[in-house]
Design a protein around this motif. Structure first.
Motif, short mmCIF file in Angstrom:
data_model
loop_
_atom_site.label_atom_id
_atom_site.label_comp_id
_atom_site.label_asym_id
_atom_site.label_seq_id
_atom_site.Cartn_x
_atom_site.Cartn_y
_atom_site.Cartn_z
N VAL A 52 0.86 -1.18 0.00
CA VAL A 52 0.00 0.00 0.00
C VAL A 52 0.89 1.23 0.00
CG1 VAL A 52 -1.80 1.24 1.24
CG2 VAL A 52 -1.74 -1.26 1.31
N GLY A 53 0.68 2.16 -0.92
CA GLY A 53 1.48 3.38 -0.96
C GLY A 53 2.93 3.07 -1.30
N THR A 54 3.80 4.03 -1.06
CA THR A 54 5.21 3.81 -1.34
C THR A 54 5.91 3.28 -0.10
OG1 THR A 54 5.88 6.01 -0.66
CG2 THR A 54 5.24 5.74 -2.96
N GLY A 55 7.10 2.75 -0.29
CA GLY A 55 7.85 2.19 0.83
C GLY A 55 8.35 3.25 1.78
N TRP A 56 8.58 4.46 1.23
CA TRP A 56 9.10 5.52 2.10
C TRP A 56 7.94 6.21 2.80
CZ3 TRP A 56 11.75 4.95 -2.73
CH2 TRP A 56 13.02 4.38 -2.59
N ALA A 57 7.24 5.45 3.63
CA ALA A 57 6.07 5.97 4.32
C ALA A 57 6.53 6.88 5.45
CB ALA A 57 5.25 4.81 4.88
N SER A 59 6.81 7.98 9.14
CA SER A 59 6.70 7.30 10.42
C SER A 59 7.20 8.24 11.50
CB SER A 59 7.51 6.00 10.43
OG SER A 59 8.85 6.29 10.19
N ALA B 140 12.88 0.35 0.28
CA ALA B 140 11.53 0.82 -0.07
C ALA B 140 10.46 -0.09 0.52
CB ALA B 140 11.35 0.93 -1.58
N ASN B 141 10.70 -0.55 1.74
CA ASN B 141 9.78 -1.45 2.41
C ASN B 141 9.52 -0.88 3.81
OD1 ASN B 141 8.87 -3.57 4.13
ND2 ASN B 141 9.60 -5.06 2.66
N LYS B 142 8.26 -0.92 4.22
CA LYS B 142 7.94 -0.27 5.51
C LYS B 142 8.57 -0.99 6.68
CE LYS B 142 3.58 1.30 3.59
NZ LYS B 142 3.54 0.40 2.43
#
Lengths: 121, 344
Positions: A52-57, A59, B140-142
């Motif tokens: 969901v969305g991009t990895g650079w969320a 936080s 690029a992974n949460k």
């Protein structure tokens, strides 16, 4: 070249050795491993569902205040190390000086504590 | 590693010897730790007997693991920052190599004589967290991002107790040179009794305990393994790594464990020296590394013992433990050490 500089050149050589060793191992691996890319394999892993969305969320970084405190104490360590090697020569004078210094730093920790900065927000 | 003979060699010849030596110094303790503790000891302590099956007494397990990882496909996710992603494991491994620069292995067996030895070692050993942050961010992974951030926060919190615990030893030895710290321990006396020298574990026991705890946290071994907590973050910053790049992180982790143990053994257990041996003998250049390896394994046994015994901390408990307990305790420790040093 002086011995002093040569010991630091050794540090550089070791960094080179590390890079060469790792590259050699990765090269060996590339000879042995298969390469069959599919679109599914290159999706990032998010517990098996589509990401969901991009990895650079965004936080919340909870410990930026800890990072500031860290700088204070790390600079303190820079001062204490040279003092520690010469303690015998300074004697009582050096002891009292450093006692005051450490006490002030301890106060800063107590201040941060009382302000509630060391709490997990 | 240079011997008496090698001192007469040219610098480039010495450098080749040293390069071979450092590869052995990095890989040998790491392999021994993984085989002896991670495969054998943990499998007995936790009744997971799988690693004892490959080959006689499970001796082929290490080869099997490396062979397996060599053949795995190398995957890089689409969104990843490829250059940072590929450099991250190299940074982690390289930081171990430079940490070993200052560790002395015998009277003449050293890589480089840097007068600020312990200070240098503590500085470069924290380079690996840059590699971890690179890995976490570039994937690029949460999960990776959170793992990387957690690792950074943990390193910041436990770097200080580690440095302050080492300060106690520097005060006692009066030098930052690692070879000097070994010399201070073998010529030292405890209240006039010099039979076994003065290994600083006896006079700096509080410092040793703080150093061990902080070391466990810096190595992200359980109970301080929040950056790679499986049940929360899959594999943390390593989630997107596969095949040999994953193994590089693994090698880096246990090679760093060996490097930290070598530093701890030099600071607190007397390094390559052993009471009762003729220490200026040329033979010590051969025996010294063996003695040091045994001491490294002793310390690693303690670390792995804690690892299998305690459950994982919570992230806030981890920070509070460092800031409210370990740092004040280590400040008290260095003050007490300094007062005793001046009084006696």
């Amino acid at each position: 070249m002086s011995d002093f500089l040569r010991s630091y050149l050794t540090v550089g050589i070791f960094l080179g050795v590390a890079v060469v060793l790792v590259s050699a191992l990765l090269g060996l691996s590339s000879l042995l491993r298969p390469s069959k890319p599919t679109p599914q394999k290159s999706i990032v892993y998010e517990s098996g569902v589509d990401p969901v969305g991009t990895g650079w969320a965004q936080s919340q970084i909870r410990y930026y205040i800890f990072a500031l405190l860290f700088v204070v104490f790390d600079v303190e360590a820079v001062f204490i190390f040279p003092w520690a090697t010469r303690l015998e020569a300074y004697g009582l004078f050096g002891l009292i000086e450093m006692g005051i210094f450490i006490f002030i730093l301890f106060l800063s920790l107590v201040y941060a504590w009382r302000k509630g900065v060391l709490r997990w927000v | 590693m240079t011997t008496q003979l090698a001192v007469e060699l040219a610098y480039w010849q010495q450098s080749i010897l040293r390069s071979v030596g450092v590869i052995a110094a990095v890989l040998l303790p790491a392999g021994t730790i993984v085989y002896l503790f991670l495969f054998k000891m943990m499998s007995f302590m936790q009744s997971r007997l799988g690693p004892n099956e490959a080959g006689p007494y499970g001796s082929m397990q290490l080869l099997a693991e490396v062979g397996k990882f060599l053949q795995k496909e190398d995957l890089i996710p689409d969104g990843a920052d490829r250059r940072v992603f590929t450099w991250a494991p190299i940074v982690v491994v390289a930081s171990t190599f430079v940490t070993y620069v200052v560790v002395p292995f015998g009277p003449d067996a050293w890589f480089a004589q840097i007068p600020t030895g312990i200070y240098f070692a503590l500085a470069v050993s924290s380079l690996s967290v840059i590699g971890v942050l690179m890995a976490g961010w570039s994937s690029a992974n949460k999960y990776s991002l959170m793992g990387g951030l957690r690792a950074a926060g943990q390193l910041i919190a436990y770097e200080l107790p580690l440095v302050l615990a080492a300060l106690g030893v520097v005060i006692q030895a009066g030098t930052m040179d690692m070879q000097g710290i070994v010399a201070a321990q073998r010529t030292g006396e405890i209240f006039g009794f010099g039979g076994i020298g003065n290994p600083f574990i006896l006079t700096q026991f509080v410092g040793f305990m703080i150093f061990l705890i902080a070391m466990q946290a810096e190595l992200t071994q359980p109970p301080f393994d929040m950056p790679v907590a499986e049940s929360e973050l899959v594999a943390g910053y390593m989630t997107e790594y596969s095949g040999f790049r994953f193994l590089l992180f693994f090698i880096g982790e246990y090679a760093t464990a060996g490097a930290f143990s070598a530093i701890a053994a030099t600071l607190f257990l007397g390094g390559w020296a052993l009471p009762g041996l003729d220490l200026d003998n040329n033979l010590m250049n051969v025996l010294g590394p063996v003695v040091l390896l045994v001491k490294i394994l002793l310390i690693m046994f303690l670390v792995m013992w804690f690892r299998v015994t305690y459950p994982r901390f919570r992230e806030d408990q981890l920070q509070i433990f460092a800031w409210k307990y370990l740092i004040p305790l280590s400040l008290v420790n260095i003050t007490a050490t300094a007062v005793l040093k001046v009084v006696f």
